[in-house]
Design a protein around this motif. Structure first.
Motif, mmCIF file in Angstrom:
data_model
loop_
_atom_site.group_PDB
_atom_site.id
_atom_site.type_symbol
_atom_site.label_atom_id
_atom_site.label_comp_id
_atom_site.label_asym_id
_atom_site.label_seq_id
_atom_site.Cartn_x
_atom_site.Cartn_y
_atom_site.Cartn_z
ATOM 1 N N LEU A 198 -44.775 16.931 -2.270
ATOM 2 C CA LEU A 198 -46.010 17.658 -1.954
ATOM 3 C C LEU A 198 -46.357 18.656 -3.048
ATOM 4 N N VAL A 199 -45.364 19.402 -3.508
ATOM 5 C CA VAL A 199 -45.617 20.381 -4.575
ATOM 6 C C VAL A 199 -46.074 19.671 -5.841
ATOM 7 N N LYS A 200 -45.415 18.588 -6.187
ATOM 8 C CA LYS A 200 -45.781 17.830 -7.391
ATOM 9 C C LYS A 200 -47.224 17.331 -7.320
ATOM 10 N N ALA A 201 -47.633 16.861 -6.140
ATOM 11 C CA ALA A 201 -48.985 16.337 -5.974
ATOM 12 C C ALA A 201 -50.039 17.441 -5.925
ATOM 13 N N LEU A 244 -53.868 20.990 -8.487
ATOM 14 C CA LEU A 244 -55.070 21.471 -7.803
ATOM 15 C C LEU A 244 -54.939 22.914 -7.327
ATOM 16 N N PHE A 245 -53.700 23.331 -7.068
ATOM 17 C CA PHE A 245 -53.424 24.676 -6.543
ATOM 18 C C PHE A 245 -52.306 25.322 -7.358
ATOM 19 N N SER A 291 -51.363 28.224 -7.889
ATOM 20 C CA SER A 291 -50.650 29.356 -7.285
ATOM 21 C C SER A 291 -49.433 28.895 -6.478
ATOM 22 N N LEU A 292 -49.331 27.582 -6.183
ATOM 23 C CA LEU A 292 -48.155 27.063 -5.489
ATOM 24 C C LEU A 292 -46.877 27.259 -6.301
ATOM 25 N N GLU A 293 -47.029 27.506 -7.597
ATOM 26 C CA GLU A 293 -45.865 27.766 -8.447
ATOM 27 C C GLU A 293 -45.060 28.955 -7.921
ATOM 28 N N PHE A 294 -45.733 29.883 -7.244
ATOM 29 C CA PHE A 294 -45.085 31.099 -6.761
ATOM 30 C C PHE A 294 -44.679 31.038 -5.293
ATOM 31 N N VAL A 295 -44.904 29.904 -4.640
ATOM 32 C CA VAL A 295 -44.570 29.768 -3.223
ATOM 33 C C VAL A 295 -43.181 29.145 -3.101
ATOM 34 N N GLU A 296 -42.322 29.810 -2.331
ATOM 35 C CA GLU A 296 -40.960 29.333 -2.124
ATOM 36 C C GLU A 296 -40.668 29.216 -0.636
ATOM 37 N N LEU A 297 -39.914 28.198 -0.282
ATOM 38 C CA LEU A 297 -39.461 28.031 1.086
ATOM 39 C C LEU A 297 -38.321 29.020 1.315
ATOM 40 N N ARG A 298 -38.440 29.844 2.353
ATOM 41 C CA ARG A 298 -37.424 30.862 2.642
ATOM 42 C C ARG A 298 -36.546 30.495 3.828
ATOM 43 N N ASP A 299 -37.107 29.751 4.798
ATOM 44 C CA ASP A 299 -36.320 29.389 5.969
ATOM 45 C C ASP A 299 -36.892 28.112 6.576
#
Length: 79
Positions: free
Chosen positions: A14-17, A21-22, A24-32
């Motif tokens: 999902l991140v790769k796709a 386009l987005f 800012s997803l570079e800075f989003v991390e899964l925390r839990d």
């Protein structure tokens, strides 16, 4: 995408796709990542509920998404 299990591989795909386009997803991390069943009496036939907590490391904000589905991969994708 490859990952440590199907849910991790799904997240990476999902991140790769979506990253082009987005950006800012570079800075989003899964925390839990949590899986709960909605009906304890149903045992292994219960519908799982998936809760995922994310953090935007650039802004310092956190949020949680949730989904329930008979298929844990679908629940994870929808969350």
């Amino acid at each position: 995408a490859e990952g440590n299990g199907p849910v991790n591989a799904l997240g990476k795909a999902l991140v790769k796709a979506l990253l082009p386009l987005f950006p800012s997803l570079e800075f989003v991390e899964l925390r839990d990542y949590k899986v709960r069943i909605l009906d304890n009496d149903a045992a292994t036939a219960a519908i799982p509920r998936v809760l995922i907590e994310f953090e935007d490391t650039q802004l310092g904000t956190r949020w949680t998404t949730a989904s329930a589905d008979g298929n844990i991969i679908s629940a994870s994708f929808n969350a």
